[in-house]
Design an enzyme around this catalytic site. Structure first.
Site, PDB file in Angstrom:
ATOM      1  N   HIS A   9      -2.268   2.093   2.055  1.00  0.00           N
ATOM      2  CA  HIS A   9      -2.022   1.226   3.208  1.00  0.00           C
ATOM      3  C   HIS A   9      -0.675   1.518   3.873  1.00  0.00           C
ATOM      4  O   HIS A   9       0.243   2.077   3.250  1.00  0.00           O
ATOM      5  CB  HIS A   9      -2.062  -0.248   2.778  1.00  0.00           C
ATOM      6  CG  HIS A   9      -1.019  -0.596   1.749  1.00  0.00           C
ATOM      7  ND1 HIS A   9       0.298  -0.839   2.069  1.00  0.00           N
ATOM      8  CD2 HIS A   9      -1.105  -0.717   0.401  1.00  0.00           C
ATOM      9  CE1 HIS A   9       0.976  -1.109   0.978  1.00  0.00           C
ATOM     10  NE2 HIS A   9       0.156  -1.039  -0.062  1.00  0.00           N
ATOM     11  N   GLY A  10      -0.540   1.108   5.125  1.00  0.00           N
ATOM     12  CA  GLY A  10       0.739   1.231   5.814  1.00  0.00           C
ATOM     13  C   GLY A  10       1.794   0.327   5.194  1.00  0.00           C
ATOM     14  O   GLY A  10       1.492  -0.532   4.348  1.00  0.00           O
ATOM     15  N   SER A  12       4.046  -2.459   4.028  1.00  0.00           N
ATOM     16  CA  SER A  12       3.904  -3.917   3.988  1.00  0.00           C
ATOM     17  C   SER A  12       5.285  -4.571   4.042  1.00  0.00           C
ATOM     18  O   SER A  12       6.315  -3.903   3.912  1.00  0.00           O
ATOM     19  CB  SER A  12       3.189  -4.343   2.702  1.00  0.00           C
ATOM     20  OG  SER A  12       4.035  -4.126   1.572  1.00  0.00           O
ATOM     21  N   ASN A  15       6.990  -3.741   0.847  1.00  0.00           N
ATOM     22  CA  ASN A  15       7.574  -2.394   0.864  1.00  0.00           C
ATOM     23  C   ASN A  15       8.900  -2.412   1.601  1.00  0.00           C
ATOM     24  O   ASN A  15       9.896  -1.848   1.141  1.00  0.00           O
ATOM     25  CB  ASN A  15       6.642  -1.401   1.547  1.00  0.00           C
ATOM     26  CG  ASN A  15       5.328  -1.190   0.833  1.00  0.00           C
ATOM     27  OD1 ASN A  15       4.307  -0.980   1.469  1.00  0.00           O
ATOM     28  ND2 ASN A  15       5.316  -1.244  -0.494  1.00  0.00           N
ATOM     29  N   ARG A  60      -3.347  -5.969   3.391  1.00  0.00           N
ATOM     30  CA  ARG A  60      -2.622  -4.777   3.817  1.00  0.00           C
ATOM     31  C   ARG A  60      -3.507  -3.538   3.778  1.00  0.00           C
ATOM     32  O   ARG A  60      -3.350  -2.633   4.606  1.00  0.00           O
ATOM     33  CB  ARG A  60      -1.359  -4.584   2.981  1.00  0.00           C
ATOM     34  CG  ARG A  60      -1.547  -4.476   1.469  1.00  0.00           C
ATOM     35  CD  ARG A  60      -0.196  -4.599   0.789  1.00  0.00           C
ATOM     36  NE  ARG A  60      -0.212  -4.402  -0.662  1.00  0.00           N
ATOM     37  CZ  ARG A  60      -0.455  -5.364  -1.554  1.00  0.00           C
ATOM     38  NH1 ARG A  60      -0.760  -6.585  -1.143  1.00  0.00           N
ATOM     39  NH2 ARG A  60      -0.399  -5.100  -2.860  1.00  0.00           N
ATOM     40  N   GLU A  87      -4.147  -3.435  -5.889  1.00  0.00           N
ATOM     41  CA  GLU A  87      -2.958  -2.843  -6.489  1.00  0.00           C
ATOM     42  C   GLU A  87      -2.853  -3.262  -7.955  1.00  0.00           C
ATOM     43  O   GLU A  87      -3.390  -4.297  -8.370  1.00  0.00           O
ATOM     44  CB  GLU A  87      -1.713  -3.294  -5.709  1.00  0.00           C
ATOM     45  CG  GLU A  87      -0.367  -2.830  -6.257  1.00  0.00           C
ATOM     46  CD  GLU A  87      -0.222  -1.315  -6.271  1.00  0.00           C
ATOM     47  OE1 GLU A  87      -0.935  -0.679  -7.083  1.00  0.00           O
ATOM     48  OE2 GLU A  87       0.599  -0.780  -5.513  1.00  0.00           O
TER      49      GLU A  87
END
Length: 225
Positions: A9-10, A12, A15, A60, A87
């Site tokens: 995923h891009g 978040s 992150n 996400r 995850e």
């Protein structure tokens, strides 16, 4: 030859903030949304056509998948959402800043929690479980108190065997949009990486990884787009 494309995923909000996420359902940042669009555009340039897309039940990954499907003009594809692609669950570390945990527990211990195949992070107490309705329908055992990468690997593989591999064997290209640790687990399986070797594998946000597979689903080539 059949193609399997894996995409993390891009970016978040977790992150961006450098915190442990796990099963916490955090959104993408503006950067993450842009990464998803860019990943879709790079995939569109390959001309690949997919039979289905597989993702987790966390927003996400779902949003990243839908943005990518829009970019490749394949929003009509069957989209399978499963907790098995969530995850890895970071237990009591969820929400904590990674730099702060290094200061508190030491770099070596944190590295073990994050990268080791077998090490389990500090667990949530039973009272700290969310009892999210996404998972309760499957029974109490589904929502973990914390997971090692090995535990995440063990929950992912039944989905690979039952849902992804049969479609690949049928000649359908498959797109999997998921998470860093769960994609590392799949990469370990595909590339026959050792239990110790997997600690050096990194998966970047929003970078499509394409595996070229033969009729027995052995890897015969790999590209990043």
């Amino acid at each position: 030859m059949t193609e399997l494309v894996l995409v993390r995923h891009g970016e978040s909000t977790a992150n961006r903030d450098n915190t442990y996420t796990g099963w916490s359902d955090v959104p993408l940042t503006a950067v993450g949304i842009a990464q998803a669009h860019q990943a879709g555009k790079r995939l569109r340039a390959t001309g690949l056509q997919f039979g289905a897309v597989h993702t987790s039940v966390l927003k996400r990954a779902i949003v990243t998948a839908n943005i990518m499907l829009s970019e490749i003009d394949q929003l009509w594809l069957p989209e399978y959402k499963t907790w098995r692609l969530n995850e890895r669950h970071y237990g009591a570390l969820r929400g904590q800043n990674k730099d702060v945990t290094r200061q508190e527990y030491g770099k070596a211990q944190v590295q073990q929690w994050r990268r080791s195949f077998y090490t389990v992070p500090p667990l949530l107490t039973p009272a700290e479980l969310d009892h999210d309705r996404r998972y309760t329908k499957y029974g109490a055992a589904v929502e973990p108190r914390g997971e090692s990468l090995k535990m995440a690997y063990d929950r992912i593989m039944p989905y690979w065997i039952d849902e992804i591999a049969p479609r690949l064997l049928d000649g359908q290209n498959q797109l999997v949009v998921a998470h860093g640790s769960t994609l590392r687990a799949m990469i370990k399986y595909l590339e026959h990486i050792s239990d110790t070797g997997i600690d050096g594998v990194e998966v970047a946000n929003g970078v499509p990884i394409c595996y070229h597979l033969d009729r027995q689903l052995h890897v015969i080539g790999k590209e990043e787009y």
